[in-house]
Write a protein that holds these residues in place. Structure first.
Motif, PDB file in Angstrom:
ATOM      1  N   ILE A 126     -22.124 -18.755  29.557  1.00 18.85           N
ATOM      2  CA  ILE A 126     -20.931 -19.341  28.949  1.00 18.85           C
ATOM      3  C   ILE A 126     -21.306 -20.498  28.026  1.00 18.85           C
ATOM      4  O   ILE A 126     -20.597 -20.790  27.076  1.00 18.85           O
ATOM      5  CB  ILE A 126     -19.905 -19.808  30.004  1.00 18.85           C
ATOM      6  CG1 ILE A 126     -20.503 -20.860  30.946  1.00 18.85           C
ATOM      7  CG2 ILE A 126     -19.356 -18.659  30.781  1.00 18.85           C
ATOM      8  CD1 ILE A 126     -19.473 -21.456  31.881  1.00 18.85           C
ATOM      9  N   ASP A 142     -16.263 -17.602  32.812  1.00 20.81           N
ATOM     10  CA  ASP A 142     -15.971 -16.272  32.277  1.00 20.81           C
ATOM     11  C   ASP A 142     -15.427 -15.382  33.393  1.00 20.81           C
ATOM     12  O   ASP A 142     -16.149 -15.071  34.343  1.00 20.81           O
ATOM     13  CB  ASP A 142     -17.257 -15.681  31.694  1.00 20.81           C
ATOM     14  CG  ASP A 142     -17.024 -14.327  31.036  1.00 20.81           C
ATOM     15  OD1 ASP A 142     -15.856 -13.895  30.966  1.00 20.81           O
ATOM     16  OD2 ASP A 142     -18.006 -13.705  30.602  1.00 20.81           O
ATOM     17  N   ARG A 147      -9.921 -14.755  23.904  1.00 17.87           N
ATOM     18  CA  ARG A 147     -11.066 -14.391  24.740  1.00 17.87           C
ATOM     19  C   ARG A 147     -11.098 -12.899  25.054  1.00 17.87           C
ATOM     20  O   ARG A 147     -12.155 -12.275  25.018  1.00 17.87           O
ATOM     21  CB  ARG A 147     -11.038 -15.191  26.047  1.00 17.87           C
ATOM     22  CG  ARG A 147     -12.155 -14.812  27.021  1.00 17.87           C
ATOM     23  CD  ARG A 147     -12.065 -15.584  28.313  1.00 17.87           C
ATOM     24  NE  ARG A 147     -10.768 -15.462  28.939  1.00 17.87           N
ATOM     25  CZ  ARG A 147     -10.397 -14.416  29.676  1.00 17.87           C
ATOM     26  NH1 ARG A 147     -11.221 -13.400  29.855  1.00 17.87           N
ATOM     27  NH2 ARG A 147      -9.202 -14.372  30.226  1.00 17.87           N
TER      28      ARG A 147
END
Length: 851
Positions: free
Chosen positions: A510, A808, A592
């Motif tokens: 991430i 995530d 996202r």
């Protein structure tokens, strides 16, 4: 009747099924170990932190002002009814000569937010200084250090007489920001009060009356401090106008004196009071007060969040772990009682009462439960919390001075679950068995009546199945309790592995996504309120150099939002780019889930995903945020963007003017450097600050470290959980297959296996005859575990991060491969052992009648 024989029979019951007995102990022990260890780690961390803060009387809030803390401010602070104690001091940011080190030098505070002496002694006079213990490798006692620009410090050179630990700075890496050097502090230092020369204090530390009885990590504490802080802010804001007028009058007087001297040089004598000062010449910033609670300290908030993250795991992981352990233990004990029915019948025939017969099973089950709880709790109260706390304290200045505590709650809960799943279940099963007559108990339990299974009602499928496949299908549904136990046991282990590997995957990478794909700028460079044209030209020149590849002018502000449910106050970075077209080169706004690009709208704002989560905001919602002066702004959400660290609010210049009512102007730059390593970014940062056109630097390299600290320590904890899940899988599958001829599957069917061996089945075929069921049930359990593991991973990964970050939430295929591979390898390894055991079955003994 004498009961000696019963006690003598109890020990062989353990030794003759030692594998099963040890398996139950390990199952209960693993559950207890994880439950107790995770439950105690968070409280141990908070107790350690709380004791440290109480020892040093850490301030509830600190107050600073752009014009210092004068006598009026001091009176306002002390007279507020909520204030218990207030201390005032000085500080100055300095750069060590011939070095890139930047230090924040404080005056010594003895009563509030005191320092812990690590080595040497505290400064005794204005020429002595004590440095942060983190700088022991760079400096030594007795060394003379010189500051290039001492500011309000009376001297340039000081002698190092000690090394100290500050109660206000808990993070080893995130010390703070400054307007000198590369914009980041290297460390802190302490000197005597009289080493400073200033008419006003720079900082005030305050404790409140009604917070002493509260845990410093509780929601109640944070909400109470917020209310008292708000009252203090309002009281101090009343001093702003008088302070402003005073400084304006002082500035006007200085301006008149200077103008009068210049006119006198030209031969024009004039009374300074006759000179009119133009309004556009009064460049005085309006006074402001900044009040920071403990939560504004990065180290403090991170430490609190770390302890709460362990609580999230403690409330979820051990529950599933215990559920699997209890299920397998429960079924194992039920099978144990059924296996001993002939023995029970013999004892009943000899005249023993039900209570006397129960002693053997009571000793067996209770001793296994207690031994498991004792073993698990010993390690749970010591080993696991020690590992977890060490991992989290690696980046904290609290160091190794933590304490491990004892609490009865987790131990009693573990003991209750253990006894319920072993002793209580065995007693209930035994009670049902004892209700039968001795003559019936002395005979083998009648086999279950045969019945057609669902597959037999599908002729086109059943007709083409082989004999072995038909037997396997029948046996799977014939032994339903074993089927459910195998499926749920393997599913539970797989579920925990999917969760563990999933969290590991969610933590990895991430940082790369955040600072390579989303936030491409390396620096946020903030301008001071007054920049000369000469300074502006120097800055423009640096922007044109090859070291910098991209610059975007933006309006940058820090807004805030207090969350009542958690008690925390979250900082939100407002960014409004001057050029919305080139802005994407600095920050890539995208969703996202589908990576769809987002464009800054003329009406509405785009907010980061974690901010939307904690505010329960979605597209079309209106959110309210407060600026540093307490004014509330309202924004309509037009989009939600991917962001893993920090809270952000992006808008166009037009929307900025509409929402704030202020004319748009850029006060900062998003700067992208040619190289992204910290050393190169620091070099560019120093060049920018040196121009005096940049006041503060916010570096993404420090934010990357912060994100790394969130994930790094947690990675170690997750590794431990994956290891525990793997051990559980081993014990569960071992207990299902059980290696010796007293195992659940083989023992109850030993006559069946002997029969098919007599009929001519080879050893491999005999093994697969019985193990094919285990393979099929394990596969079904693995698939069920995938589903539950996916859900459990999502639940934890959305609850685990602190309010300022997110991980995530996606799952990756390799995770399922690893999670299935571990149980599969354990199953295969145990199959080899079972194969050798089946080869050794004595067919004649097994087929002998016991009627």
């Amino acid at each position: 009747m004498r009961k000696t024989i019963l006690y003598k029979d109890a020990l062989p019951a353990i030794t003759h099924s030692l594998g099963r007995y040890i398996a139950i102990i390990l199952l209960i022990g693993l559950g207890t170990f994880a439950f107790v260890g995770l439950k105690m780690a968070g409280p141990d961390m908070r107790a350690t932190g709380g004791n440290f803060f109480n020892k040093h009387n850490l301030a509830d809030v600190t107050i600073t002002s752009n014009y210092g803390i004068n006598s009026t401010d001091r009176a306002t602070i002390r007279n507020l009814p909520e204030v218990k104690e207030a201390a005032f001091g000085y500080f100055q940011d300095v750069r060590v000569k011939n070095s890139h080190d930047t230090l924040r030098v404080f005056s010594q505070s003895n009563n509030i937010s005191s320092y812990e002496l690590i080595k040497g002694h505290f400064p005794d006079n204005k020429r002595e200084i004590a440095l942060s213990y983190l700088l022991k490798k760079k400096y030594h006692l007795g060394q003379q250090i010189t500051f290039s620009k001492p500011g309000i410090l009376k001297n340039k050179t000081y002698r190092v007489v000690g090394f100290v630990k500050s109660s206000e700075f808990l993070d080893k890496n995130q010390i703070g920001q400054t307007n000198i050097g590369n914009g980041r502090l290297t460390g802190i230092a302490v000197t005597s009060h009289n080493a400073f020369a200033s008419p006003v204090y720079q900082v005030s530390r305050v404790t409140f009356k009604n917070t002493a009885s509260l845990s410093p990590f509780s929601v109640a504490y944070r909400n109470r401090v917020y209310r008292d802080q708000d009252k203090l802010q309002k009281a101090l804001n009343k001093n702003r106008r008088d302070k402003y007028n005073k400084y304006v009058a002082l500035y006007k007087a200085q301006y008149r004196q200077k103008a009068a001297r210049q006119l006198l040089k030209k031969g024009i004598p004039i009374n300074p009071n006759q000179i009119e000062v133009p309004k556009n010449k009064i460049k005085i910033a309006y006074p402001s007060y900044t009040i920071n609670g403990r939560e504004e300290s990065q180290g403090y908030s991170s430490y609190r969040a770390d302890s709460e993250r362990v609580e999230v795991l403690a409330n979820v992981f051990p529950v599933f772990l215990f559920a699997v352990a209890a299920l397998v233990s429960l079924t194992t004990m039920m099978r144990f009682v059924e296996e001993k029915r002939t023995n029970i019948g013999t004892l009943k025939a000899l005249g023993y009462g039900n209570g006397a017969i129960a002693i053997k099973f009571l000793l067996y089950s209770t001793s296994a439960a207690i031994l498991g709880v004792v073993l698990g709790s010993i390690l749970g109260y010591t080993f696991l919390p020690d590992l977890i706390i060490k991992a989290y304290l690696a980046s904290s200045t609290l160091g190794t001075g933590y304490q491990l505590n004892f609490a009865w709650g987790p131990l009693l809960i573990s003991l209750a679950v253990a006894l319920l799943s072993t002793t209580v279940i065995s007693m209930l099963t035994l009670w049902q068995t004892l209700r039968e007559q001795p003559s019936a108990l002395l005979l083998p339990k009648p086999p279950k009546n045969g019945s057609r299974i669902m597959l037999e009602h599908i002729p086109w499928l059943w007709r083409y199945m082989s004999f072995s496949a038909k037997v396997t299908a029948r046996n799977i549904f014939r032994y339903k309790s074993r089927m459910l136990m195998t499926i749920l046991g393997v599913a539970g282990c797989t579920e925990l592995l999917v969760m563990g590997f999933g969290i590991r995957d969610s933590l990895q990478g991430i940082g790369h996504i955040q600072y390579n794909d989303v936030q491409k700028n390396d620096i946020i460079a903030l301008k001071p309120s007054d920049v000369t044209k000469k300074e502006e030209r120097k800055l423009t020149q640096i922007f044109k150099e090859k070291a910098i590849t991209q610059v975007n002018a933006v309006q940058y502000q820090q807004l805030s939002k207090h969350l009542k449910n958690s008690g925390s106050t979250e900082n939100v970075s407002l960014i409004a780019p001057k050029d919305t077209k080139t802005f994407r080169k600095s920050i890539n706004l995208r969703q996202r889930q589908d990576k769809k690009k987002l464009i800054l709208p003329q009406n509405g704002v785009i907010i980061s995903e974690k901010l939307a989560t904690i505010l329960n905001a979605k597209k079309g919602s209106t959110i309210s945020l407060k600026n540093s002066h307490g004014k509330i702004y309202h924004f309509k959400v037009s989009g939600i963007c991917e962001m893993y660290l920090g809270h952000y609010l992006f808008m166009s210049p037009r929307e900025y003017e509409k929402a704030t009512g202020k004319k748009y102007s850029a006060n900062a730059y998003l700067v992208t450097t040619k190289k992204h390593d910290p050393a190169y970014v620091n070099k560019v940062s120093r060049q920018l600050v040196k121009t005096a056109a940049i006041e503060t630097i916010v570096s993404n390299s420090s934010n990357r470290k912060l994100l790394g600290s969130f994930t790094g320590s947690l990675n170690e904890v997750i590794f431990i959980l994956i290891l525990i899940s793997g051990m559980l899988a081993l014990v569960v599958i071992y207990n299902l297959t059980n290696i010796n001829l007293t195992n659940i599957n083989v023992a109850e069917r030993i006559r069946e296996l002997s029969t098919i061996k007599v009929l001519g089945f080879y050893d491999n075929e005999t093994t697969m005859y019985i193990y094919r069921e285990t393979i099929i049930l394990s596969l079904l359990g693995t698939l069920v575990g995938f589903g539950f593991g996916w859900w459990l991973h999502y639940f934890i990964i959305t609850s685990l991060p602190p309010d300022v970050a997110m991980f995530d939430p996606n799952m990756y295929p390799l995770n399922f491969v690893f999670s299935a591979l571990i149980p599969a390898l354990i199953t295969a390894a145990l199959a080899i052992v079972v194969h050798h055991k089946i080869k050794k079955i004595n067919m004649l003994d097994a087929l002998s009648s016991i009627d």
